[in-house]
Design a protein around this motif. Structure first.
Motif, PDB file in Angstrom:
ATOM      1  N   LYS A  79      -2.077   0.710  32.845  1.00  0.00           N
ATOM      2  CA  LYS A  79      -0.843   0.515  33.609  1.00  0.00           C
ATOM      3  C   LYS A  79       0.260   1.424  33.049  1.00  0.00           C
ATOM      4  CE  LYS A  79       0.403  -3.719  35.082  1.00  0.00           C
ATOM      5  NZ  LYS A  79       1.049  -5.048  35.115  1.00  0.00           N
ATOM      6  N   VAL A  80       0.349   1.489  31.714  1.00  0.00           N
ATOM      7  CA  VAL A  80       1.337   2.369  31.072  1.00  0.00           C
ATOM      8  C   VAL A  80       1.020   3.820  31.399  1.00  0.00           C
ATOM      9  CG1 VAL A  80       2.204   3.221  28.845  1.00  0.00           C
ATOM     10  CG2 VAL A  80       1.939   0.752  29.230  1.00  0.00           C
ATOM     11  N   TRP A  81      -0.228   4.227  31.263  1.00  0.00           N
ATOM     12  CA  TRP A  81      -0.593   5.615  31.530  1.00  0.00           C
ATOM     13  C   TRP A  81      -0.321   5.993  32.985  1.00  0.00           C
ATOM     14  CZ3 TRP A  81      -5.896   4.622  28.833  1.00  0.00           C
ATOM     15  CH2 TRP A  81      -5.688   4.451  27.460  1.00  0.00           C
ATOM     16  N   SER A  82      -0.518   5.053  33.888  1.00  0.00           N
ATOM     17  CA  SER A  82      -0.199   5.291  35.293  1.00  0.00           C
ATOM     18  C   SER A  82       1.304   5.529  35.464  1.00  0.00           C
ATOM     19  CB  SER A  82      -0.662   4.107  36.138  1.00  0.00           C
ATOM     20  OG  SER A  82      -0.267   4.279  37.474  1.00  0.00           O
ATOM     21  N   ALA A  83       2.117   4.722  34.778  1.00  0.00           N
ATOM     22  CA  ALA A  83       3.577   4.894  34.840  1.00  0.00           C
ATOM     23  C   ALA A  83       3.992   6.241  34.253  1.00  0.00           C
ATOM     24  CB  ALA A  83       4.276   3.746  34.114  1.00  0.00           C
ATOM     25  N   LEU A  84       3.314   6.681  33.201  1.00  0.00           N
ATOM     26  CA  LEU A  84       3.622   7.986  32.605  1.00  0.00           C
ATOM     27  C   LEU A  84       3.385   9.098  33.624  1.00  0.00           C
ATOM     28  CD1 LEU A  84       1.895   7.683  29.101  1.00  0.00           C
ATOM     29  CD2 LEU A  84       4.292   7.260  29.663  1.00  0.00           C
ATOM     30  N   GLY A  85       2.319   8.956  34.374  1.00  0.00           N
ATOM     31  CA  GLY A  85       1.972   9.966  35.370  1.00  0.00           C
ATOM     32  C   GLY A  85       3.002  10.120  36.480  1.00  0.00           C
ATOM     33  N   LYS A  86       3.890   9.142  36.598  1.00  0.00           N
ATOM     34  CA  LYS A  86       4.929   9.188  37.634  1.00  0.00           C
ATOM     35  C   LYS A  86       6.236   9.801  37.129  1.00  0.00           C
ATOM     36  CE  LYS A  86       2.975   5.368  40.180  1.00  0.00           C
ATOM     37  NZ  LYS A  86       2.190   4.370  39.538  1.00  0.00           N
ATOM     38  N   ILE A  87       6.312  10.151  35.839  1.00  0.00           N
ATOM     39  CA  ILE A  87       7.520  10.798  35.319  1.00  0.00           C
ATOM     40  C   ILE A  87       7.514  12.248  35.806  1.00  0.00           C
ATOM     41  CG2 ILE A  87       8.864  11.447  33.285  1.00  0.00           C
ATOM     42  CD1 ILE A  87       7.304   9.272  31.714  1.00  0.00           C
ATOM     43  N   PRO A  88       8.529  12.660  36.555  1.00  0.00           N
ATOM     44  CA  PRO A  88       8.528  14.028  37.080  1.00  0.00           C
ATOM     45  C   PRO A  88       8.570  15.087  35.971  1.00  0.00           C
ATOM     46  CG  PRO A  88      10.137  12.659  38.237  1.00  0.00           C
ATOM     47  CD  PRO A  88       9.668  11.878  37.032  1.00  0.00           C
ATOM     48  N   TYR A  89       7.957  16.206  36.282  1.00  0.00           N
ATOM     49  CA  TYR A  89       7.957  17.373  35.403  1.00  0.00           C
ATOM     50  C   TYR A  89       9.393  17.702  35.007  1.00  0.00           C
ATOM     51  CZ  TYR A  89       7.123  22.275  34.043  1.00  0.00           C
ATOM     52  OH  TYR A  89       7.039  23.463  33.372  1.00  0.00           O
ATOM     53  N   GLY A  90       9.596  17.959  33.730  1.00  0.00           N
ATOM     54  CA  GLY A  90      10.914  18.366  33.247  1.00  0.00           C
ATOM     55  C   GLY A  90      11.881  17.220  33.022  1.00  0.00           C
ATOM     56  N   LEU A 130      -3.764  26.149  31.368  1.00  0.00           N
ATOM     57  CA  LEU A 130      -3.203  27.460  31.020  1.00  0.00           C
ATOM     58  C   LEU A 130      -2.017  27.802  31.923  1.00  0.00           C
ATOM     59  CD1 LEU A 130      -6.468  29.431  30.159  1.00  0.00           C
ATOM     60  CD2 LEU A 130      -4.701  28.610  28.566  1.00  0.00           C
ATOM     61  N   GLU A 131      -2.093  27.421  33.201  1.00  0.00           N
ATOM     62  CA  GLU A 131      -0.951  27.615  34.103  1.00  0.00           C
ATOM     63  C   GLU A 131       0.243  26.780  33.631  1.00  0.00           C
ATOM     64  OE1 GLU A 131      -3.505  28.478  38.202  1.00  0.00           O
ATOM     65  OE2 GLU A 131      -2.664  26.491  37.864  1.00  0.00           O
ATOM     66  N   TYR A 132      -0.027  25.555  33.183  1.00  0.00           N
ATOM     67  CA  TYR A 132       1.039  24.691  32.661  1.00  0.00           C
ATOM     68  C   TYR A 132       1.714  25.362  31.455  1.00  0.00           C
ATOM     69  CZ  TYR A 132       3.315  20.940  30.100  1.00  0.00           C
ATOM     70  OH  TYR A 132       4.242  20.197  29.409  1.00  0.00           O
ATOM     71  N   PHE A 133       0.917  25.838  30.512  1.00  0.00           N
ATOM     72  CA  PHE A 133       1.476  26.478  29.318  1.00  0.00           C
ATOM     73  C   PHE A 133       2.271  27.737  29.669  1.00  0.00           C
ATOM     74  CE2 PHE A 133      -1.522  23.776  27.004  1.00  0.00           C
ATOM     75  CZ  PHE A 133      -0.724  23.356  25.959  1.00  0.00           C
ATOM     76  N   ALA A 134       1.909  28.393  30.765  1.00  0.00           N
ATOM     77  CA  ALA A 134       2.630  29.590  31.212  1.00  0.00           C
ATOM     78  C   ALA A 134       3.878  29.232  32.033  1.00  0.00           C
ATOM     79  CB  ALA A 134       1.698  30.475  32.041  1.00  0.00           C
ATOM     80  N   GLY A 135       4.118  27.931  32.223  1.00  0.00           N
ATOM     81  CA  GLY A 135       5.282  27.489  32.993  1.00  0.00           C
ATOM     82  C   GLY A 135       5.107  27.614  34.498  1.00  0.00           C
ATOM     83  N   LYS A 136       3.859  27.776  34.947  1.00  0.00           N
ATOM     84  CA  LYS A 136       3.595  27.989  36.373  1.00  0.00           C
ATOM     85  C   LYS A 136       3.063  26.757  37.088  1.00  0.00           C
ATOM     86  CE  LYS A 136       2.746  32.855  35.710  1.00  0.00           C
ATOM     87  NZ  LYS A 136       1.779  33.901  35.502  1.00  0.00           N
ATOM     88  N   ARG A 137       2.716  25.707  36.364  1.00  0.00           N
ATOM     89  CA  ARG A 137       2.170  24.489  36.985  1.00  0.00           C
ATOM     90  C   ARG A 137       3.015  23.301  36.577  1.00  0.00           C
ATOM     91  NH1 ARG A 137      -1.984  22.392  39.678  1.00  0.00           N
ATOM     92  NH2 ARG A 137      -2.960  24.422  39.853  1.00  0.00           N
ATOM     93  N   LYS A 138       3.421  22.520  37.589  1.00  0.00           N
ATOM     94  CA  LYS A 138       4.257  21.356  37.338  1.00  0.00           C
ATOM     95  C   LYS A 138       3.497  20.039  37.482  1.00  0.00           C
ATOM     96  CE  LYS A 138       8.683  23.486  38.559  1.00  0.00           C
ATOM     97  NZ  LYS A 138       8.473  24.671  37.878  1.00  0.00           N
ATOM     98  N   GLU A 139       2.357  20.062  38.138  1.00  0.00           N
ATOM     99  CA  GLU A 139       1.542  18.852  38.213  1.00  0.00           C
ATOM    100  C   GLU A 139       0.065  19.229  38.239  1.00  0.00           C
ATOM    101  OE1 GLU A 139       1.502  17.263  42.700  1.00  0.00           O
ATOM    102  OE2 GLU A 139       3.485  17.263  41.788  1.00  0.00           O
TER     103      GLU A 139
END
Length: 159
Positions: free
Chosen positions: A82-93, A58-67
């Motif tokens: 391995k792919v999902w781990s790489a996805l997790g390293k893409i910075p917010y935004g 809910l914080e994410y949807f409100a724009g208040k959480r970045k990770e």
């Protein structure tokens, strides 16, 4: 035993599934989803188990959480993980291409396989598969619908 909860966000209803050890699935109830997802009758509803995840989403949807700081236990092949781990390293935004993720996983020729693994991501949003775009810069291939992908990217752009 798997447990679950459902709750509404400003955009969609979400279903979270997991155990005391962590989240195994997050399903987004969009009108464009290509995924079939059903709550198994053997699962136990346990809203309190997912309080932390619900708050963070809910914080994410409100724009208040970045990770997210949640325990995740996605089920998949070694390559998918391995792919999902790489996805997790893409910075917010930010966004990456399928080719970028292929390179990050050690095989620059695996863009198509990355796309397949991306589409099987069992924990979207938290594992940000929506941050992967086509090499031409266009939104492509989101199992939950391109409108949903656009909504998530717009949240991260502050729109």
């Amino acid at each position: 035993m798997l447990q679950y909860t459902t709750f509404d966000t400003p955009l969609w209803e979400l279903i979270l599934v997991g155990t005391e050890q962590g989240i195994t699935n997050l399903h987004i109830m969009t009108d464009q989803t290509k995924r079939q997802f059903e709550i198994d009758p053997s699962w136990k509803r346990n809203d309190s188990l997912f309080d932390k995840a619900k708050t963070q989403l809910l914080e994410y949807f409100a724009g208040k959480r970045k990770e997210f700081t949640l325990n995740l236990i996605p089920q998949g092949t070694d390559f998918q993980k391995k792919v999902w781990s790489a996805l997790g390293k893409i910075p917010y935004g930010e966004v990456r291409t399928y080719k970028d993720i292929a390179i990050a996983t050690g095989n620059s020729n695996s863009s198509r396989a990355v796309g397949m693994a991306n589409s099987k991501n069992p924990i979207p949003i938290i594992v940000p598969c929506h941050r992967v775009i086509g090499s031409n810069g266009k939104l492509t291939g989101f199992a939950l619908g391109l409108k949903a992908k656009e909504h998530l990217l717009n949240i991260e752009k502050g729109k």
